[in-house]
Design a protein around this motif. Sequence first.
Motif, PDB file in Angstrom:
ATOM      1  N   ASP A   7      16.742   4.070  -3.671  1.00  0.00           N
ATOM      2  CA  ASP A   7      16.561   3.627  -2.296  1.00  0.00           C
ATOM      3  C   ASP A   7      15.472   4.449  -1.616  1.00  0.00           C
ATOM      4  O   ASP A   7      15.380   5.667  -1.819  1.00  0.00           O
ATOM      5  N   ASP A   8      14.651   3.775  -0.818  1.00  0.00           N
ATOM      6  CA  ASP A   8      13.582   4.459  -0.103  1.00  0.00           C
ATOM      7  C   ASP A   8      14.192   5.378   0.957  1.00  0.00           C
ATOM      8  O   ASP A   8      14.848   4.906   1.895  1.00  0.00           O
TER       9      ASP A   8
ATOM     10  N   ASP B  84      12.750   6.969   3.324  1.00  0.00           N
ATOM     11  CA  ASP B  84      12.065   6.847   4.615  1.00  0.00           C
ATOM     12  C   ASP B  84      12.159   5.447   5.202  1.00  0.00           C
ATOM     13  O   ASP B  84      11.416   5.103   6.118  1.00  0.00           O
ATOM     14  N   TYR B  85      13.091   4.638   4.689  1.00  0.00           N
ATOM     15  CA  TYR B  85      13.188   3.265   5.175  1.00  0.00           C
ATOM     16  C   TYR B  85      13.763   3.224   6.587  1.00  0.00           C
ATOM     17  O   TYR B  85      14.722   3.940   6.908  1.00  0.00           O
TER      18      TYR B  85
ATOM     19  N   GLY C 218       7.916  -1.707   0.045  1.00  0.00           N
ATOM     20  CA  GLY C 218       9.200  -1.992   0.650  1.00  0.00           C
ATOM     21  C   GLY C 218       9.338  -3.420   1.125  1.00  0.00           C
ATOM     22  O   GLY C 218      10.437  -3.939   1.234  1.00  0.00           O
TER      23      GLY C 218
ATOM     24  N   SER D 158       8.210  -0.060   6.438  1.00  0.00           N
ATOM     25  CA  SER D 158       8.753   0.859   5.441  1.00  0.00           C
ATOM     26  C   SER D 158       7.628   1.328   4.546  1.00  0.00           C
ATOM     27  O   SER D 158       6.459   1.040   4.753  1.00  0.00           O
ATOM     28  N   SER D 159       8.002   2.054   3.516  1.00  0.00           N
ATOM     29  CA  SER D 159       7.015   2.654   2.625  1.00  0.00           C
ATOM     30  C   SER D 159       6.410   1.606   1.711  1.00  0.00           C
ATOM     31  O   SER D 159       6.769   0.434   1.727  1.00  0.00           O
TER      32      SER D 159
ATOM     33  N   LEU E  49       7.015  10.114  -3.753  1.00  0.00           N
ATOM     34  CA  LEU E  49       7.820   9.171  -4.535  1.00  0.00           C
ATOM     35  C   LEU E  49       8.481   9.833  -5.744  1.00  0.00           C
ATOM     36  O   LEU E  49       9.269   9.197  -6.438  1.00  0.00           O
TER      37      LEU E  49
ATOM     38  N   ILE F 187      12.353   1.855  -4.558  1.00  0.00           N
ATOM     39  CA  ILE F 187      11.036   2.364  -4.899  1.00  0.00           C
ATOM     40  C   ILE F 187      11.119   3.068  -6.241  1.00  0.00           C
ATOM     41  O   ILE F 187      12.195   3.497  -6.672  1.00  0.00           O
TER      42      ILE F 187
END
Length: 543
Positions: free
Chosen positions: A161-162, A164-165, A178, A174-175, A417, A192
């Motif tokens: 899961d991202d 920074d979402y 995303g 989002s990143s 990442l 990601i």
Amino acid sequence: MPEIARQYILRLAVSGGEFPREQIKLWHSSIGLSDTKIALKKMEAFSIIEKLPATNDEGKPNPIRLTPVFYDGIRIAISSLSSAPWQAATPVTKDQKNSQQQPNNSNNNNPTPPTSADLELFTQKRWESVLHYLVGSTDSSHEEPPAGVKTFLETTGLMQDDPDYVPPSSNKRSSRGGDKNADANTNKPPLIITSKGYEFMLQDKHMQVWQFVLQLLLSFFKKNVADYHNEAILFLVSLSYCKVGEGYPKSALSKTHQQLYKFFKQLGLVYTCKLLIQGSKNKDVSTVIYPTRVAVSLVSGGSQQQQNKSESKDRNNSSNNNTSESSSSLSSKLKFVENVLPATTTSVLESQLSSPVPSTSHIAIIVQTNFQLFAYTSSTLHVAMLGLFCDISNYKQLPNVIIYRITRDSVKEAFRLGIKAHQILRFLKMHAHPRLRTSGQSTVPPNVEDQILLWDKERNRVVFDEVHTHQCTTKDEFEYCQMIAKNKGAYAWGSESTHKIMLKYEKAEIVLEYLRDWKMQVQRKRAKSAQEGAVKRRRKGSY
């Protein structure tokens, strides 16, 4: 299997399945005695021969005997014209001159069987959809992988899961990647690629497939080893004896094999369609499976060099009597697939680049000293992989080449990442242009390589540790606390002038416990010395 073991199997098969143990010595010279022991242990580990003691209850030597299941199978394989474990399905030759079937939908009812080219295209499309989803590619020309494969990518640690979402309600983006993988209905963070996933992308396709198969087998073994262990291995070996372009009825598979083939179908390793089969009692169409080239070469695709290394290692360890027990474990049975080397060579790459339009399965990279990157490729997958650590806001693209620039911010984004510096450098060196390989020059300029490593070290300039601060009241307390902290590995920092010491938080309680005991001993000594002084003063006053 060693070559001598294969010879023993064939001789036992034509000798009725068993042979006296003493007379087997006549099959080899005295020099090959150690090789014979290794071969017999291998055959026992793979359940080819029965595990019998050297002598029976009457003291007579037991023969070397093939297991009944293997003996029946080897007899059929030797006497049959077809090497496939299942009888091939012959489709009804009706209107086969119509337009060829494109295997992009396995649920169609087109009675035309797929060709070898169709199977190759089906595998390529299905597998590229997995890789495109892994790198977060926004190319709409590739279909998304099945839901089961998405879940599999997350459970194996290739995606996460991202962190920074931000939910869509906050109107923030989002990143990278995303927008494609986000779930708008449940506000679930998009997936990601992880560092493990990027390492997966650098591997050869044969090794990538084995990563999925190994995880699948491990998940099967967790259910019930007794039921699925042998069946799963048997299914993989059975596929290696199949012929590409030849179909087999689904009804010929066991229940366990039918569960396995469904996952193989999602990965594009097995294609299924509905066909009218000749000689079938049922006049309706039947489900026919077509193993692809990747599935057939899954077991037999390892290099001979790896096999020779394995045989040499076994020969050096022939004195170990517990080899059969360790070889029977799951890790030993599947160990031969974990060291498969990438198969991309310079000669193949040169031949692909010699054509006006290079193949989409290859990429050739040239990195200049000014951090400019030229990638000769027409694959959107390779472009997406380069976008993980290159500046995607400013690039130039031609029909067969794309020009990127490696910047500090783009590399930092890759580090966020979870991608490592050595993984980026490995990717650039692995896919370097053939002219760079043959010219003797460095595939990556030294200044670019050093700068990427320096950018990676920038993240480790400051290391944060959780500590406990303790203020000592005396110099003796500070010195004792410092000594205990260093002995226990809990010392972080200390100041002799202020008598302040910082202890690592996870080990601070151990040091404080020693310190409390020390203080109690100091207090007892002071109390004892004070009591002794008072007694001396009273005695002196009485005189």
